[in-house]
Write a protein that holds these residues in place. Structure first.
Motif, PDB file in Angstrom:
ATOM      1  N   ASN A 215       0.834  -1.277   0.294  1.00  0.00           N
ATOM      2  CA  ASN A 215      -0.334   0.688  -0.337  1.00  0.00           C
ATOM      3  C   ASN A 215       0.738   1.275  -0.595  1.00  0.00           C
ATOM      4  N   PRO A 216       0.724   2.218  -0.392  1.00  0.00           N
ATOM      5  CA  PRO A 216       0.975   3.764  -0.115  1.00  0.00           C
ATOM      6  C   PRO A 216       0.585   4.096   0.930  1.00  0.00           C
ATOM      7  N   LEU A 217       1.850   4.805   0.652  1.00  0.00           N
ATOM      8  CA  LEU A 217       2.233   5.714   3.298  1.00  0.00           C
ATOM      9  C   LEU A 217       0.412   6.430   3.836  1.00  0.00           C
ATOM     10  N   ALA A 218      -0.207   6.764   2.664  1.00  0.00           N
ATOM     11  CA  ALA A 218      -1.553   7.269   3.024  1.00  0.00           C
ATOM     12  C   ALA A 218      -3.003   6.051   3.390  1.00  0.00           C
ATOM     13  N   ALA A 219      -1.972   4.830   3.404  1.00  0.00           N
ATOM     14  CA  ALA A 219      -3.164   3.282   3.893  1.00  0.00           C
ATOM     15  C   ALA A 219      -2.184   3.718   5.458  1.00  0.00           C
ATOM     16  N   THR A 220      -3.344   4.191   6.431  1.00  0.00           N
ATOM     17  CA  THR A 220      -3.030   3.895   7.871  1.00  0.00           C
ATOM     18  C   THR A 220      -4.279   3.583   8.465  1.00  0.00           C
ATOM     19  N   GLY A 221      -5.637   3.265   7.666  1.00  0.00           N
ATOM     20  CA  GLY A 221      -6.654   3.003   8.768  1.00  0.00           C
ATOM     21  C   GLY A 221      -7.447   4.274   9.478  1.00  0.00           C
ATOM     22  N   ASP A 222      -7.215   4.380   8.222  1.00  0.00           N
ATOM     23  CA  ASP A 222      -7.837   6.679   9.238  1.00  0.00           C
ATOM     24  C   ASP A 222      -9.464   6.277   9.025  1.00  0.00           C
ATOM     25  N   GLY A 223     -10.402   5.372   8.208  1.00  0.00           N
ATOM     26  CA  GLY A 223     -11.656   5.257   7.792  1.00  0.00           C
ATOM     27  C   GLY A 223     -12.143   4.319   8.314  1.00  0.00           C
ATOM     28  N   ILE A 224     -11.800   3.223   8.788  1.00  0.00           N
ATOM     29  CA  ILE A 224     -11.966   2.473  10.283  1.00  0.00           C
ATOM     30  C   ILE A 224     -11.503   2.733  11.827  1.00  0.00           C
ATOM     31  N   ALA A 225     -10.518   3.406  11.745  1.00  0.00           N
ATOM     32  CA  ALA A 225     -10.628   4.366  13.169  1.00  0.00           C
ATOM     33  C   ALA A 225     -11.553   5.216  13.126  1.00  0.00           C
ATOM     34  N   MET A 226     -11.653   5.940  12.305  1.00  0.00           N
ATOM     35  CA  MET A 226     -12.685   6.920  12.741  1.00  0.00           C
ATOM     36  C   MET A 226     -14.495   6.407  13.042  1.00  0.00           C
ATOM     37  N   ALA A 227     -14.253   5.533  12.335  1.00  0.00           N
ATOM     38  CA  ALA A 227     -16.081   5.101  12.422  1.00  0.00           C
ATOM     39  C   ALA A 227     -15.985   4.509  13.690  1.00  0.00           C
ATOM     40  N   TRP A 228     -15.198   3.068  13.989  1.00  0.00           N
ATOM     41  CA  TRP A 228     -15.369   3.206  14.843  1.00  0.00           C
ATOM     42  C   TRP A 228     -15.115   3.583  16.469  1.00  0.00           C
ATOM     43  N   GLN A 229     -14.420   5.093  16.434  1.00  0.00           N
ATOM     44  CA  GLN A 229     -14.845   5.899  17.245  1.00  0.00           C
ATOM     45  C   GLN A 229     -15.870   6.145  17.130  1.00  0.00           C
ATOM     46  N   ALA A 230     -16.679   6.474  16.701  1.00  0.00           N
ATOM     47  CA  ALA A 230     -17.801   7.061  16.348  1.00  0.00           C
ATOM     48  C   ALA A 230     -19.155   5.698  16.834  1.00  0.00           C
ATOM     49  N   GLY A 231     -18.673   4.365  16.842  1.00  0.00           N
ATOM     50  CA  GLY A 231     -19.461   3.475  17.261  1.00  0.00           C
ATOM     51  C   GLY A 231     -20.241   2.825  16.430  1.00  0.00           C
ATOM     52  N   ALA A 232     -19.212   2.410  15.085  1.00  0.00           N
ATOM     53  CA  ALA A 232     -19.730   2.194  13.979  1.00  0.00           C
ATOM     54  C   ALA A 232     -19.741   0.657  13.597  1.00  0.00           C
ATOM     55  N   ASP A 233     -20.794  -0.131  13.751  1.00  0.00           N
ATOM     56  CA  ASP A 233     -20.090  -1.479  13.578  1.00  0.00           C
ATOM     57  C   ASP A 233     -19.044  -1.898  12.769  1.00  0.00           C
ATOM     58  N   SER A 498      -4.985   2.665  16.532  1.00  0.00           N
ATOM     59  CA  SER A 498      -6.633   1.571  16.556  1.00  0.00           C
ATOM     60  C   SER A 498      -6.982   0.902  15.432  1.00  0.00           C
ATOM     61  N   ALA A 499      -6.383   1.188  14.373  1.00  0.00           N
ATOM     62  CA  ALA A 499      -6.828  -0.326  13.474  1.00  0.00           C
ATOM     63  C   ALA A 499      -6.349  -1.907  13.957  1.00  0.00           C
ATOM     64  N   ALA A 500      -4.949  -1.226  14.322  1.00  0.00           N
ATOM     65  CA  ALA A 500      -3.892  -2.451  15.049  1.00  0.00           C
ATOM     66  C   ALA A 500      -4.430  -3.422  15.470  1.00  0.00           C
ATOM     67  N   ARG A 501      -5.387  -2.469  16.935  1.00  0.00           N
ATOM     68  CA  ARG A 501      -6.251  -2.548  17.775  1.00  0.00           C
ATOM     69  C   ARG A 501      -7.024  -4.192  17.245  1.00  0.00           C
ATOM     70  N   ILE A 502      -7.900  -3.240  16.146  1.00  0.00           N
ATOM     71  CA  ILE A 502      -9.239  -3.871  16.074  1.00  0.00           C
ATOM     72  C   ILE A 502      -9.049  -5.086  15.003  1.00  0.00           C
ATOM     73  N   VAL A 503      -7.954  -5.069  14.012  1.00  0.00           N
ATOM     74  CA  VAL A 503      -7.386  -6.588  13.672  1.00  0.00           C
ATOM     75  C   VAL A 503      -6.990  -7.516  14.659  1.00  0.00           C
ATOM     76  N   THR A 504      -6.072  -6.987  15.491  1.00  0.00           N
ATOM     77  CA  THR A 504      -6.142  -8.149  16.400  1.00  0.00           C
ATOM     78  C   THR A 504      -7.112  -8.291  18.059  1.00  0.00           C
ATOM     79  N   ALA A 505      -8.120  -7.452  18.281  1.00  0.00           N
ATOM     80  CA  ALA A 505      -8.614  -8.032  18.863  1.00  0.00           C
ATOM     81  C   ALA A 505      -9.478  -9.217  17.310  1.00  0.00           C
TER      82      ALA A 505
END
Length: 521
Positions: A215-233, A498-505
């Motif tokens: 992946n290019p440098l920009a792929a840092t899990g931003d959308g996953i992390a923000m949605a998770w923090q907002a309470g999305a499934d 945040s993304a790393a913790r989501i994947v690991t869990a």
């Protein structure tokens, strides 16, 4: 600055731009942001292999079967069926006829369909070996032509929700809704309050939480992390697909050696020139990606080698010369001293594609009202436990279009009074700027933890170690973030951990091996 639009899109790949174009064509005011300075700096732009497309005589049921088999039949069957029946035609109806995307043709002037692993037939269109940038440039041109506003250099900070951000106490008792996004203007440091009746996350994947990635440098899990923090499934987060063949080179990083080489005959060999895929799967080089990835990983471990070899020179069966059919790969390898028309290519597996993501329905709607997700950041369930090659670009196109049409048909406006109670971003009084060396060290810890303990082969013990280490560092990183003068680096670090913790869990929770989630307990 506070402003409002009808639709706010985060991300400028195929999914985001397709959604934006669709909404704009329906007369909506659309604002698209990307944290990159170059609009085209996306995963889409670097896609090499191709996109599944309609073909005379093709049977949708056969495509459906291939997708289900690659995904270990853990796929969302409704999504797979819908995709197989409707999506391939969009390549012609939308990309070629409307947007003007160019694809390669053969000597007779017909479109040149190629094959990739786990496909039952040649059903993939390409533009040499850089299909993605052909699609990306045509989408950007179309979006600009019809009046889509695109702002580069804007980093998404947080989703604005009524329950969390509103100063009107009554919003706490209402169903959760997304009202827009706080976004950092990288050049000035100003955090803008961007309101929208619909928000579309099209932020791509999370490959950079691993030590090796395509992946290019920009792929840092931003959308996953923000949605998770907002309470999305979030679902299927354990299913991270590792591409079997990234270039192994001391000076050239993040470069993918497309699966289409194996579709055109390339053979995997060890460093002594011995083929080995026959020991792992009857389909050999055309086995699904997870099988090929683990085979390479096992051979590397068994032989104590840092890489294996991929030979196209002695096995190529395509019509055009290698340097023309695979021009980007040929040129890149040539710069690194490798002539792929003569030499085998050193390869290593690398994190490539996130099969999980924000749970959405078949219109791209998330579990939070007004929030859509499309492309790699979303999970419709189409991929199940493992993505079939060349489905990702078509997935972004198909559900970008679906989400855009759904929004255009909706027309559910947010009342002005509800937005008036949303405050602007507040920077802490004693905020400070953190040194880049500290951020680099934290990123290195995340990447190595995920690669060594939550990567290609996983165990309960390794995942527990990863979880403990990530939890410890997440606490410290969150403290940094809350005390920081915001910049792109600290936001990405917060999102990455945040993304790393989501994947690991998710990987720890799922004790059964399937597809690209492999437990060796």
């Amino acid at each position: 600055m506070r402003e409002r639009c009808d639709v706010l899109v985060a991300g400028t790949g195929i999914a985001g731009l397709t959604a934006a174009i669709t909404c704009r064509e329906a007369g909506l005011r659309v604002l698209v942001i990307t944290k990159e300075d170059r609009i085209q700096e996306t995963n889409t732009n670097y896609a090499q292999g191709g996109i599944i497309a309609a073909k005379k005589g093709s049977d949708p049921a056969l495509l459906e079967k291939d997708i289900l088999e690659a995904g270990c039949r853990l796929n969302n069957r409704e999504a797979v069926s819908l995709f197989s029946r409707e999506a391939p035609a969009l390549v012609f109806d939308f990309l070629i006829d409307k947007v003007g995307t160019v694809f390669s043709k053969n000597d007779s002037g017909a479109y040149d369909y190629t094959e990739e692993a786990a496909h039952s037939e040649r059903r993939i269109l390409h533009f040499e070996d850089h299909t993605g940038d052909s699609i990306e440039e045509s989408l950007i041109a179309r979006a600009k032509k019809i009046g889509v506003e695109i702002r580069p250099g804007y980093t998404a900070v947080d989703l604005i929700t009524n329950n969390h951000h509103s100063e009107d106490s009554q919003e706490l008792y209402q169903p959760r809704e997304v009202f827009g996004m706080y976004a950092l203007e990288n050049a000035t440091g100003e955090v803008h309050t961007l309101f929208a009746d619909s928000v579309i996350l099209a932020t791509g994947g999370l490959g950079n939480i691993f030590h090796f990635t395509t992946n290019p440098l920009a792929a840092t899990g931003d959308g996953i992390a923000m949605a998770w923090q907002a309470g999305a499934d979030i679902i299927n987060a354990e299913f991270v697909q590792f591409h079997p063949t990234a270039l192994f080179h001391k000076d050239i990083k993040r470069f993918l050696i497309s699966e289409s080489l194996r579709g055109e005959g390339a053979k995997l060999m060890d460093r002594q020139g011995r083929p080995f895929m026959h020991k792992y799967d009857a389909r050999e080089e055309l086995a699904p990606r997870d099988v090929v990835t683990r085979a390479i990983y096992e051979e590397m471990s068994r032989q104590g080698s840092e890489y294996m070899l991929l030979d196209i020179a002695g096995h190529y069966r395509g019509e055009k010369p290698i340097q023309e059919r695979f021009s980007r790969i040929w040129e890149t390898c040539k710069k690194g001293g490798i002539d792929i028309t003569k030499d085998p290519i050193p390869v290593v597996p690398a994190a490539h594609y996130f099969c999980g993501g924000i749970k959405v329905n078949t219109e791209g709607k998330s579990s939070i009202a007004r929030l859509f997700a499309v492309g790699e950041v979303a999970c419709t369930g189409i991929h199940g436990a493992n993505r079939l090659a060349s489905t990702s670009l078509l997935e972004g196109l198909f559900w970008g279009r679906k989400a855009g049409l759904s929004i255009a048909a909706g027309g559910n406006k947010i009342a002005d009074r509800r937005l008036e109670s949303i405050p602007d971003w507040r920077t802490p009084a004693q905020a400070e700027r953190f040194e880049s060396a500290l951020i680099y060290q934290d990123w290195k810890m995340i990447k190595l933890t995920m690669w060594n303990h939550a990567g290609i082969v996983r165990t309960k013990r390794s995942l527990e170690r990863a979880q403990a280490d990530l939890d410890y560092h997440a606490h410290r990183i969150t403290k940094f973030y809350r005390e920081a003068i915001l910049d792109r680096d600290i936001i990405e670090l917060r999102n990455g951990v945040s993304a790393a913790r989501i994947v690991t869990a998710a990987a720890l929770h799922n004790t059964k091996s399937a597809g690209c989630h492999y437990r060796k307990d």
